[in-house]
Structure formats: structure tokens, C-alpha cells
Design a protein around this motif. Sequence first.
Motif, PDB file in Angstrom:
ATOM      1  N   THR B  12      -7.674  -3.421 -11.923  1.00 25.66           N
ATOM      2  CA  THR B  12      -6.900  -3.276 -10.694  1.00 25.66           C
ATOM      3  C   THR B  12      -7.327  -1.949 -10.104  1.00 25.66           C
ATOM      4  O   THR B  12      -7.276  -0.943 -10.791  1.00 25.66           O
ATOM      5  N   THR B  13      -7.808  -1.969  -8.880  1.00 20.45           N
ATOM      6  CA  THR B  13      -8.344  -0.743  -8.305  1.00 20.45           C
ATOM      7  C   THR B  13      -7.243   0.303  -8.178  1.00 20.45           C
ATOM      8  O   THR B  13      -6.208   0.050  -7.579  1.00 20.45           O
ATOM      9  N   LEU B  14      -7.504   1.450  -8.781  1.00 22.49           N
ATOM     10  CA  LEU B  14      -6.529   2.536  -8.725  1.00 22.49           C
ATOM     11  C   LEU B  14      -6.620   3.205  -7.363  1.00 22.49           C
ATOM     12  O   LEU B  14      -7.706   3.577  -6.929  1.00 22.49           O
ATOM     13  N   ASP B  16      -4.844   6.283  -5.102  1.00 25.51           N
ATOM     14  CA  ASP B  16      -3.903   7.387  -5.009  1.00 25.51           C
ATOM     15  C   ASP B  16      -3.633   7.606  -3.529  1.00 25.51           C
ATOM     16  O   ASP B  16      -4.532   7.946  -2.759  1.00 25.51           O
ATOM     17  N   ILE B  77      -8.602  -8.900   2.353  1.00 21.35           N
ATOM     18  CA  ILE B  77      -7.617  -9.734   1.685  1.00 21.35           C
ATOM     19  C   ILE B  77      -8.280 -10.804   0.822  1.00 21.35           C
ATOM     20  O   ILE B  77      -7.795 -11.157  -0.234  1.00 21.35           O
ATOM     21  N   PHE B  82     -12.691  -5.974  -5.239  1.00 25.84           N
ATOM     22  CA  PHE B  82     -11.633  -5.082  -5.706  1.00 25.84           C
ATOM     23  C   PHE B  82     -10.345  -5.861  -5.855  1.00 25.84           C
ATOM     24  O   PHE B  82      -9.909  -6.522  -4.912  1.00 25.84           O
ATOM     25  N   GLN B  83      -9.769  -5.764  -7.026  1.00 19.51           N
ATOM     26  CA  GLN B  83      -8.478  -6.428  -7.222  1.00 19.51           C
ATOM     27  C   GLN B  83      -7.389  -5.433  -6.863  1.00 19.51           C
ATOM     28  O   GLN B  83      -7.180  -4.448  -7.562  1.00 19.51           O
ATOM     29  N   PRO B  85      -3.348  -5.113  -5.477  1.00 23.19           N
ATOM     30  CA  PRO B  85      -2.102  -5.841  -5.222  1.00 23.19           C
ATOM     31  C   PRO B  85      -1.819  -5.892  -3.719  1.00 23.19           C
ATOM     32  O   PRO B  85      -2.071  -4.909  -3.018  1.00 23.19           O
ATOM     33  N   PRO B  86      -1.304  -7.011  -3.213  1.00 22.02           N
ATOM     34  CA  PRO B  86      -1.092  -7.170  -1.770  1.00 22.02           C
ATOM     35  C   PRO B  86      -0.332  -6.022  -1.090  1.00 22.02           C
ATOM     36  O   PRO B  86      -0.744  -5.612   0.003  1.00 22.02           O
ATOM     37  N   PRO B  87       0.727  -5.484  -1.690  1.00 23.01           N
ATOM     38  CA  PRO B  87       1.394  -4.399  -0.982  1.00 23.01           C
ATOM     39  C   PRO B  87       0.458  -3.198  -0.782  1.00 23.01           C
ATOM     40  O   PRO B  87       0.506  -2.516   0.235  1.00 23.01           O
ATOM     41  N   SER B  90      -1.888  -3.907   2.054  1.00 26.01           N
ATOM     42  CA  SER B  90      -1.252  -3.666   3.352  1.00 26.01           C
ATOM     43  C   SER B  90      -1.213  -2.177   3.649  1.00 26.01           C
ATOM     44  O   SER B  90      -1.483  -1.752   4.774  1.00 26.01           O
ATOM     45  N   ILE B  93      -4.640  -0.922   4.739  1.00 24.92           N
ATOM     46  CA  ILE B  93      -4.982  -1.322   6.106  1.00 24.92           C
ATOM     47  C   ILE B  93      -4.167  -0.516   7.102  1.00 24.92           C
ATOM     48  O   ILE B  93      -4.688   0.071   8.045  1.00 24.92           O
ATOM     49  N   LEU B 164      -4.365  -7.604  10.714  1.00 24.89           N
ATOM     50  CA  LEU B 164      -3.258  -7.644   9.760  1.00 24.89           C
ATOM     51  C   LEU B 164      -2.404  -6.383   9.791  1.00 24.89           C
ATOM     52  O   LEU B 164      -2.036  -5.835   8.767  1.00 24.89           O
TER      53      LEU B 164
END
Lengths: 1089, 397
Positions: B12-14, B16, B77, B82-83, B85-87, B90, B93, B164
Motif C-alpha cells: 500500500t503506497t505510503l 505522508d 483511480i 500504486f495501491q 486506499p480510495p480516501p 481523493s 487529487i 474527480l
Amino acid sequence: MPGKLKVRIVAGRHLPVMDRASDLTDAFVEVKFGNTTFKTDVFPKSLNPQWNSDWFKFEVDDEDLQDEPLQITVLDHDTYSANDAIGKVYIDIDPLLSNEAAVVLSGWFPIYDTIRGIRGEINVMVKVDLFHDLNRFRQSSCGVKFFCTASIPKCYKAVTIHGFVEELVVNEDPEYQWIDRIRTPRASNEARQRLISLMSGELQRKIGLKVLEMGGNAVVGYLQCFDLEGESGLVVRAIGTACTLDKLSNTATSLLPPCSSPSKDLKEVPFSEDPNPVTHSSGPSTPLKNQTYSFSPSKSYSRQSSSSDTDLSLTPKTGMGSGSGGKEGGPLKALYRQQTQSAFEHREFPFFTLTTFPPGFLVHVGGVVSARSVKLLDRIHNPDEPETRDAWWAEIRQEIKSHGKALGCHAVVGYSESTSICEEVCILSASGTAAVLNPKMLQDCSMEGCSEHRLSRQPSFFSTGSEKGEFDFFLQCQDSASILGLDDSSSLGCSFCHIPYDELNMPFPAHLTYCYVCRKQKVPDVLFATVEPPLEAAVTGKGCLIQARLCRQKKKTQGEANATAISNLLPFMEYELHTQLMNKLKLRGMNALFGLRIQITVGENMLMGLASATGLYLTALPSPGGIQIAGKTPSDSSYEQHISNMQKKINDMIIKNREIYEINPPEILEELLGSPIPESRQRSRLFRSHSESSDDVSELDLSHGKKDAFVLEIDDADAVEDIHSLLTDAPTPSGFYSCNTEIMPGINNWTSDLQMFTSVRVFHLNNVTSLTSQGLNKAFSDLCENLLKTLYFKLRSMVPCCLCHVNFNVALPEDELIQVAVTAVAITYDKDQAQYITKVCTDKTLLRASAENEDQLQFTLELCMETQSTQSAQLLSPSKAAGITESGSLQPVTPAAQRATSVDYSSFADRCSSWIEFIKQKAQTIRRGSIKTIASLDKASPLAEAHTRHRSPTSCINSTVTVVEMTPLSFIPGAKITKYLGIINMFFIRETTSLREEGGVSGFLHAFIAEVFAMVRAHVAALGGNAVLSYIMKQCVFMENPNKNQAQCLINVSGDTVIFDRDTDVESAPAQPQTSGSQTGNGSGDVIT
Amino acid sequence: MAVELDVFVGNTTLIDKDVYQLWLDGYSVSDAVTIRIQSGILEQTGATPDVLESDTMDHYRTFQMLERLLHSPPKLINQLLFQIPPPMQSMLIEKYYAFDEPFVREVLGKKLSKGTKKDLDDVSTKTGITLKSCRRQFDNFKRVFKVVEEMKGPLVENIQQNFLLSDRLAGDYAAVVFFANSRFETGKKRLQYLTFEDFACCAEQLIQNWTLGAVENRTPAANLGPASSTSQIDHAQYPGANVKRTSGRSYCQSPDSMVDDMDVDLDREFLQDLKDLKVLVTDKDLLDQHKSLVCTALRGKVSTFNEMETSFKTLSRGLINIAAKLIHTKDVRDLFIDLVEKFIEPCKSDRWSTNDVCLFLTQYTNTARALDAFKHQCLWERYMGTIKSCIMKMYHD
């Protein structure tokens, strides 16, 4: 003609622009399998083509199905010039060949080009119709399941564990063929990728055949490696453990306690009813490392073996262990031992690549055995007869076997093999843990099986010598054991610590005491092992990652001289590493190392040694002594001062470490039972010089009571350095724990928040030659420490968390370069509950009634509570009190309670549910609090829904990408694995001729690793899975030539594709009727959730 | 000993958020490290500066790789590299497309051309925003502009679908695109007191009421029957309901008109018709009648009645002249200057309160209905409704 492969090309997206004029692409696809190629139509002028092709059908042998990868090439149509390739997708169709695994492969795959990286995606569907072939002379082995997981996979039950399987295939490396001079780098890379894919397919097929021959249906702990031997060729070799696995019919049976550690579901019948039968009392043990350094220039290799089936004529002789064992024990015991031993000897190599076992399987652990051998590589003349390499490995395995015997053990578990190659020199290494196994478990892990076999004892006794050398003998062993009336110390979680060898005839000097748990058997003062800590092990406090790092310079030489130099250095390196490990272990106040992995890497002018292990305090073993520093004899006062300062620092450090790792051994026990410390006080000591004897320093024992001290003499710069490095190892920041094993003892309440990562660093050492060896050591040590520090910093948002399965890989790609690659997974845990559990743990050590492991104990505690009051919600806070007050009644209650549960379990579940609810809420708040979000992971999709896409609940964005977890562990905390979909084994090459433009070496490698992850995830998602377990990056070979602006990297990864299900409705789970054994396991697991 | 290569890649791409912001703000790695050190992160975490540097480098590399995808958020999207998480997606973006107020005020209404891009270093010096960040923001404007410029359908929705963005940010971009397309002058000294938000509101009004898209959207509403507009204040809330009575005339309903931009360009027929409003000032009777109606309605209700009475004709003339000239592109550009110069400034110098202005404009608009000789009620309301909302937004210090 036993198989029909069907492929359909659906669509593409995000394609690169191939026609500058129109900013568009005229894409079409070639689908190739074996020698057959199909093409789609050209979809003109689009970056998101929709081909919607028909099904392309390939009619092929199942042999080819296993060996060949499906090759999909996306091209840009060009009317006037040659069509340009956009990129390729290789799909291993092996998972489709097993009737239980995936049915269809369907999804978006990244289109990969070895020079340009990922260039868009393609949607492909693949199906296989397999006609089953009953021909017994067949060359294929479809249907044999492969697992990278080094334990019995979650949804399966082991019927029989057959044993070691190995195979290797060799070929010429395309990179070194003459044609490589005239073809493009792209063509060369693709040839290599394809060849390796073919070779690993072939290897897997051959191993499968061996397994079928043995009567098995699966390979667990499958470990495949590549040796890029350069000019002399390419070797692909694999080892594994053949098993007969039964799918647990009721999926509920496979319900994994969400916080559980591996293979808990295999938990045996409660030991109170069926006491572990095997224990033969005798001698002591300490970690042992048997090393042998054989150096044989390849020219003089023996021609013993002629095929890859290493059937060396090794006469099974009665090992030293067994001989001596007979002396001490009674005749019966000797008989038993001999039976066991002889049976094992019928196996060519009684090795197991497994690292986690069902409780009770490991009877005794002897210690680590390892063997290394330095070889000179020679061109492999005939790839069809890989005899040389086979003979090399056979030699080493033989050595391991005999080391095991010397330790009085008949088996080697946690076995692994590795190589390190530099130019034409190759170091072959093998290591494992010598152990005595419970043969009953080898044969059958199910309860019904036991009783059956008991009846059929006689016949199977006589089948002991059966040609395959399987463990048919197990029954009489079990019975002889029960005849012996051996105690059930295994149920106390200490049995495996008891020495398997003869006390009077110890294979090495060791310091023995009576077991601190059962007080009956002898245990060594420290224990080293390559396996995971057994589940039943009683552990005090928490563990930590311990590393020994070493760097040795050597002269640049060629050929035999080089090999000799290396062989000469090896023993010293092993010794040094061992010393460092011991020192660091003591410094942390611990007494055992698990998951030990020693990697020796050879370079042009250096040898690097890196030993990693997880340190623990085993309750059964004596508390380690402190470290004493002794100065050299002619001393002045300032020097004394210096020494005492250092001593103080060390003592403080030990005390601090004990606090950090919560090591509070139950002192009471000692007073209660009195500690029968054996007469012969042998000190395990480390001598820098050889002048002093152990007795002289005994009066130096200051701060650590009656415990023995470990003496460090500083009489030269080396020792000062050593002490210095001891003290400069930075402590892990608070909130972090780390280990290189799968689970961290003392932490049970994992949350589902996990992050797998790979970190790679390359260091440039300036003027290696001018550096002293201490300087080098320090540089290397700093490098590793810094790397760890960076990891802790990066993962700070996950605190409290534990880095599990921290796996370091060292390579020396060029003269002054050191490359270190780390792969690990960070898992967040719930801190409050951690404390709760620790409390229970400590209670347990006091009670030590009949608890096989923590889970069970908690379970029984729970039940005791139930009998009195149903205020289960309060359990959290008063747990300690409860544990203590119940202690008296606990022992008698347990068996009854267990029996009761198997009858009426659901009522318990009902009553418990409020408490579970409470815990769940707690867990949830914590999850919400943590920064990393797992929102999209809510529910895993079983196969049917696998292709329905994940939609995130929070945002308006609809993603078509399935979230895929990757972890080096064999389980996912807080989830149950519902299905294994097959093995993933991928090999990628990436090359660039515009290194600077891609962000330099870091940018290049960063992108490549991300691409590899992406391709793994895409394959998993296409199979319908949502996680990769036992993920490992086995190779990461990075080469650069900054002057030419070029770099190349090879990465090999593997793992098990699975579907997992985040178990949100825990309550419903325990209500399902199951066999009593697994029920106990599940129940306890659920309670911890 | 030097680190040659140093990478960290998570499944999961970190990401910061703080470092992301520093990257967006255009700081170099070393500047970002300095800023992070100043934030006290070393003390909090016990890390060393080299650890911080390595971490920052890693993040910067990740962001650079992500940037290509951020240029087309739907790609981000659906990409597999890169994996995230959707939040988090967002957030990435939204923050990437977020812009700075001082920057947008410099660029708003300018042509999004290479020339403007060349001037960005001046903007950077003036605003204190790094050139890198200016370029990103400018390129974002340009990219959004290019994508939606030729698109039919509602501007905000188009932006939202293609980038988006959140409703709010998409609205802001709609304003930027709209201003850039019509090249409204916003940089003159007189207009300096206005914020981007003021302009964004005005843009929204203009898009809703004066563009071709406004016509398309409201065609069904127009068929519903005669005007039922009661208060102009409702207008702002229900823009679609009643602006568009086109007095029997139908705007742009032929199929080929669909090819035209819907929301970006002003409705030229409407602008053409605005000339007809001139009658309100050229016809002396009408002007007087209008004045007396407004004065009657407002007597005793506004604090500055006398000033209002005196300046009525000037103000009315000002507003009507603006309307009449709007057919010329150049005058469209000067719309806001004209509003300030011809209406807002005179009122301000007479110390009208916001409430006075509001009452005045309401009555000024409504009373025209009572003028029998005035035949352009719908046109009038379409014009005045928007003008009133704009003036109200712009009438502040």
C-alpha cells in the motif's frame, strides 16, 4: 491430448501513444502458447481498444500446460514498417490446472516491457479444459498443489507428511549466448524471462511427479531459487515438503481464530486425554552449529550421481546420536529410539522445509545444523544431466543429516538452502534445525486416524522398511513411548526444549540444567533454531530481532586460490557471527533464538555475514547470565575505570532491555521447587585470548545473582570494538517490536492493519582496502541499523506495531558496493489488549496447569468465569484477578470444561457474545484511529464475486481495482483464509538505457519494485484472490553502469494466492459444531478477537 | 560511505500528507527536509536528519511517479501501479488540484497560454509562491481548460467527471475556466479588493444564467409558461427555474447548436438582445417613470435615500450601458471593472450600506415590470438577476 487452453482478449486501456502524429495507437494482440500463435484484429486509433475477441483455443499436452507460460503481446500496427511491440504479459496457467484452485483467470494485467516498464493494461480471460489422464507413465503432474507457506495451509488437514522433495534443472543463460551479441537488450531480456518461466514450470512439474510417486498430493514449504551462474549457466532449483493434504470439508472447520498464528487449526486433541507419547529423556543441548567447509574444485567432483534424483548410495548407519542414546535409557527406550531412527534413516534425507508445526509435532529441538561448501563453477555442458549441481547439494545434505544425528536427532526441520555466487566461485549453504519429531503426527494428524492405527500396529511395524521410506513406523513408536510411561511434559510447552542427545556424551560442551517448567528433564542454557517458535512454547515477555553483522576482507584472486581463501575464512566468520549473536542475546536478557538465518555473501574482495534471528526468553530455559568484561592483566587505574564504566553500561542495558521486552521470569517457581542446578558448572564463555580459565572469573559475578556470566575480555582493539558495537545497537523506538519470525510471542491481538514493504539500499564503500576490518564491520552494522531506523520512521503512523518476518538480503554486486534488501510486514496491534494478554501469560506461567498455549488458557479462564458469573464484559479489567483466583480450580476444571464445550458450545458462544461485542468495538475504534486506512478491504470476495469490483464506500470514485494484500506471513491477522488459488512465481527483468531520465538508480528501482508489486497483485486479482501469503522476494539482482546511463535489475518473487475473508461476524463462527480439537482452538481465538 | 540507492516501496503506497503538501508547494528535497526538521519531527520521533532525508526523497519519488497519473485522475483511480486506499486517492487529487488564492488572483481571466506561463516567475516573486508550485497550478488550469473547453454539458459536472474533484473545487475550476475563456479582466487596481471567491460566485451566476448551457438547461422550464418570478433573491437559489423566459424567442435549439460549448461561452444572442434594454435610459419618460417607482418603493427604507435619488440616473445609465456594450468582446472583458466603476464605487462614495444596495437593486429590477412601455421583461430579469447577484457579492471593502 489432454488439455484445451482457451484465451479471450477483451480490451486494453491506458495504452501508450505509439503514433506521434495522431497521438493514438492502432493496437492488436498476439496470443502465443507453445508454438501456436493467434492474433486479434487491429483496433484502430484508440488508447483504450475494445477487441472483444473470440476464444482462442490451444490444444496442448498437459506437460506443456505445466511448463509453458501463456504469452500475450500487445503491438501497434504499422502499415509501412514493422509492427512495434508495446509490451507483454506472461501468464502462468498452473493455478488453473488444479481442480480445486482457480477456475478462470480474468482481469486487467499490466502490459510490461523490459525496457519501458508498465505500458497500459489489458483485459484477458483464460480457461483450461483438462481431460484427466490416467496414464501412469505420464510426465505431467497436474493437480499437485504447491504452497510456499512453510506450514500446513489453513484450509487443509495433513493426512501424511511424506518428506523432502528436491529437484533442479539447468540451462544456458540466454544473456551469455553468442546470439546475445546481435540481438537487442529487449529480446535478450524477454528470452531470459521466458526461459526462466519455462524452467520453473518444468521444475514444478518434476517435483510434482516425485510427490505423486511418494503418494502425496501437495508440496508445502516450496522454495524455488535461481542461481545465475553467469557464463556457466542458469540453475533453477527447488526444495519442499511432500504431503498428502485433505481439504477440510466444512469450511467452518478452517475458521482461523482471527488473531491466531499459523496452523492453529491443526491443533491436536487435548493433551490431557491423549498425552503426547514421545519423550525420551536424556542429555542436554545447547545451540550447535556444525559447520563443514569442503572445497572441491569442480574438476574433481565425484561422479556418484548420474541423474537429478540424488540417489546416492548412502548406507544408513546408526548415527552417533542413536548409539549413545541407547546407553543411557533403558532397553525399551533404546528400542524406541532405534526404531524411530532406523525408520527415519530409510528416508534419504529426513528434512522438512516446514517452519511451523502442529503442537506436539516437535518433540525435541537439538539445535541449528548448517553446512557450507565452496565450489568453483564450470560450464554446464549438458543441461539434461545436471549431475554436478545435484552432487554438490547431495553432499551438503548428507552433511546436514550427519550433523543432525550427532545431535541425537533423526530429522532436520526448517530446512533451507541458498547460494552466493561471485564470478566463478559459489558458496552453497544449507541449514536447518535438528529435531526429534513425533512420528505419529507425521503420519496422521487426525484423531480418528490415531485410534485406527493403534489397532493396526503390528502390520505397519513391519512396513517400516518400505521402499519409499515413509513414516509408516510411527505407530509402534507411539506405543513404545506409552509403554515407557513417559511424562506428558510436552503439554507444558517445554518438551521441545529438552535435549535430545545424551548428557554424558554431549556432541559439544554445553551447560545443562533441569527444565524450569517440568523440572524433570535437562535443558541447555540457550537454544538456537531455524524454525518458528512452537505454538506450545512457554515464552516469557516479548521477543526481538537480533542481528549479527560481519564483514571480512579478502584478496582478489582467481580460481582455486580464491575458493581456498574463502573456505579458510568461513569458519572464522561463522564463529564471529555466533559470538555476536550470543552477546546480543545475553544483552537482551534472552535465552533462545528462533528463525535463525545466516547469510554469507561472497564478493570480489569481501565476504559479508549477516545472521538474523528472533530472540526470546523461553520459560523452560535458565535465565541467561550477564556479560562480564575482563580487562587485560596489566592494568592501570584509568583503564579499570574505563572497564567498570563499560560494565555498568552493559548491566544497565540488560536491565533496560528486560523492561522493554517484559522479561520477568517467574522467580517464585525457583523457590518453590528449588533449583537443581547441575554440579558441573560449565561456563559457556567467549575467549578473546586463551589465557584464562573459567574458574578465575567466577568471582566477577556481580549483578546477576546466581546466574552464570558471559565473559568478554578486552585485550585488543577487536574486543573493544565488539563491546562498542554491542552498546551502539540502537534500541527499537517505543511502540515498535520487530522479529524475523511470523509471529511475535507475547503479542496476540493483531489488528487487520498491515503494510508489506520492500526496501533496498546500495552503499558505496570508499577505498575498501584502506578500511580496517573493524571499520568495515562498523560500516556494515551502521548500514543495517540505519536501514531499520528508516523503516521505523516510515511506519511511525502504524504504532503500536510489530515488524514481522523481517528478511534481510545482502549482496555484493560490485567491488565497493553493498546491497541490502529488506522485506517485511508491519502489523498494527491493539495495545490495551496486549497488556491484557501479557497478564494472562504471566498468570499462566504461575498456574502452568494444563495449558498447552495461551489461547487455550484464555479459553478455559473464560469458561471458569462462565460457571460462576456471566459478567463477561468485565473480564477485561479484572482478568488478572480472575486468573489468579481461579488458579486453584483451573487444573481440574479444564478437561471437564473442554469436554463440556464439545457438547454444548453454542451456549457458551451466546454468553460470550456480549464480551466479544465489547472487544470488537474496541478493536474498531482503534482501527479507525490509525492513519492507514483499510476501508476498502472490508469484505473479501469469494470466487464467485471475485470479479465484482470493489467500490469504496466513502468516495464518489469507482475504482475497478481489487485491493490485494501481500504479506510474507502465512496468515492474515483478523481474517480467515477461505481458499488457496495456487502459487505465484514470477520473474521479471527491467533494463534502462536512460537511467538519469528515470530518476537515477533509486527512481529506476523504485518504479521497478512498484511494477513488480502491481503485476503480482494483478495476477492475484485475476485469479479471483485478494491476498498473497508467504510472499517472498527471493532475488533482487541490481546492476548499474552510470557512465553508460544504464541499469538492469532482476527480481524474482513468489507466494501463495488466496481468498481471505475478514471475519466480521465472529459470533456466528463458534456456534458451528466441529471436532473438539479444532473447536477449542477456534473458540479461544474468537475470544481474543 | 555513501548511499547510492535507497528506496522503500510498500504494497500500500505510503503517503505522508505533510510531505505531499511540501512537494505541492514546490520545495526542493533539501528545503523540505529543513522545514520538516523545523517542525520538530526529529524530537518527536527520535529520527536523525539522514533518515528524514531518505524518507523525504522516497516520498518525492513516489509523488513524481504519481504526478503523471494525477494529470488524469480517472487513470489514478484505475491504475494498478500504486495501491492506494480510495480516501487517500481523493486526498491526493484534491490537494494536487487545490490552488493558492494569491496565485489564482494573478492568473484569473488571463489567457492560459505559453506567454502567461513565461510570466509565472513574476507571479512567483510577487506572491511568494514557488515557481514550481505556480507552474503546477497554472498547468492544472490549462489542463482542465483544455479538457472541458470543447465539451458539451454542464461545466461543473464535466470537470467533476474528468478530474474527480469535490463539488467546491470543481466549481472553482469552472470559474477559472470560464474567466479564462472570456478573458475577464480581474487584475486592474480597482479590482484588487475582490477575492477569488467573489469572482467564483459571479462566474457561477454568469454560467448559470448567461451561457448557452443556461439556455439548453432551461428550455423545458421556459415552456412552462409566463414569468412567475416574484423575487430576484430566489434567483440565486433556483437559477434554473425562471431566468429563461425569452419572450417567445427560442435560443439555440437547433441540433447543430449542440456542437457549441454549452457552459463556457456566453450566449451571444442574449448579449445581442441586451441592446434593447437601452430604451430604459434613452427613453426619457421611461427613465423618469422607473426612477419614481423605485423612489416610491424605497422611501424611508434606505438610509441614503437622498444620495440614491440624486444618483439614480447615473447608476441606471451605468448599468444599462454595460448591458448594451456586452456584445463587444472587449467590453465583456471589462464587465467587472465597469461594474465597479459605474456602480459600486459611486455607491461606496455615497456610503450606501449593503442592505441599501440590495433593496435598490431589487426594486430597480422589479419596478421595471410595471413599466408598460418596456417590453423586454424576460431579458431584463435575466440580465439584472445576474448583475444584482454579482454586485451583491462584490459590494464589500
